[in-house]
Design an enzyme around this catalytic site. Sequence first.
Site, PDB file in Angstrom:
ATOM      1  N   THR A 103      44.347  49.676  39.649  1.00 54.05           N
ATOM      2  CA  THR A 103      45.333  48.630  39.930  1.00 54.05           C
ATOM      3  C   THR A 103      45.328  47.554  38.842  1.00 54.05           C
ATOM      4  O   THR A 103      46.393  47.069  38.449  1.00 54.05           O
ATOM      5  CB  THR A 103      45.114  47.983  41.313  1.00 54.05           C
ATOM      6  OG1 THR A 103      43.782  47.497  41.404  1.00 54.05           O
ATOM      7  CG2 THR A 103      45.379  48.992  42.425  1.00 54.05           C
ATOM      8  N   ASN A 104      44.149  47.194  38.344  1.00 54.08           N
ATOM      9  CA  ASN A 104      44.102  46.220  37.251  1.00 54.08           C
ATOM     10  C   ASN A 104      44.679  46.810  35.973  1.00 54.08           C
ATOM     11  O   ASN A 104      45.406  46.139  35.246  1.00 54.08           O
ATOM     12  CB  ASN A 104      42.677  45.724  37.011  1.00 54.08           C
ATOM     13  CG  ASN A 104      42.302  44.603  37.961  1.00 54.08           C
ATOM     14  OD1 ASN A 104      43.100  43.722  38.244  1.00 54.08           O
ATOM     15  ND2 ASN A 104      41.078  44.639  38.446  1.00 54.08           N
ATOM     16  N   HIS A 109      34.722  40.925  36.108  1.00 56.24           N
ATOM     17  CA  HIS A 109      33.680  41.114  37.122  1.00 56.24           C
ATOM     18  C   HIS A 109      34.086  40.371  38.385  1.00 56.24           C
ATOM     19  O   HIS A 109      34.511  39.219  38.312  1.00 56.24           O
ATOM     20  CB  HIS A 109      32.345  40.574  36.588  1.00 56.24           C
ATOM     21  CG  HIS A 109      31.195  40.870  37.483  1.00 56.24           C
ATOM     22  ND1 HIS A 109      30.633  42.124  37.574  1.00 56.24           N
ATOM     23  CD2 HIS A 109      30.513  40.084  38.346  1.00 56.24           C
ATOM     24  CE1 HIS A 109      29.644  42.088  38.447  1.00 56.24           C
ATOM     25  NE2 HIS A 109      29.561  40.863  38.935  1.00 56.24           N
TER      26      HIS A 109
END
Length: 189
Positions: free
Chosen positions: A13-14, A103
């Site tokens: 998705t990122n 992160h």
Amino acid sequence: MKKIIVFASGSGTNAENIIKYFSNIEIAKVVSVFTNNASAKVIDRAKNHQIPVEIFSKNELLERNILQKIQKIDPDLIVLAGFLLKFPENIIEQYPNKIINIHPALLPKYGGKGMYGMHIHRAIVNNKEKETGISIHYVNENYDEGGIIFQQNVLLTEEDTPETVAEKIHELEQKHFPEIIHRLLDANS
């Protein structure tokens, strides 16, 4: 036009968000997605946007052939977006301050080997943290220890579950990751 390579291991998705973001901006383009997971959803996401995909094994990553493939592309930035393997030092040495990672916690908290995804969100809820967030950082030879480029926090409540924490983190990632990549590429123009 600057070239971005995205490394991802999972749903992507990122990665897809970054691909979409830069498809509308002339400064840069995602030119390839590399994955160590032959069944990762990121493969379909990349192919849906006509982005070439390179699938490799952990051994291939550690050998020189992945570095050689990266060198042929000659990227301006390498982006780790949910990439779960430790990045090899031979690639880090070739691309100092050109490899970044996102992160899902406020480093240095909840960083290191084995700290990813729901493992982090469960630990945050179990420890009754009042906030969490995202960290975008340079990649060095140690997990999650490279210089921090950007952090964004989000407040938590006692009602938050690992799943609601994951949703809050995902919103932060989707908003900020492409913008920070854009800012980094602009700064290096």
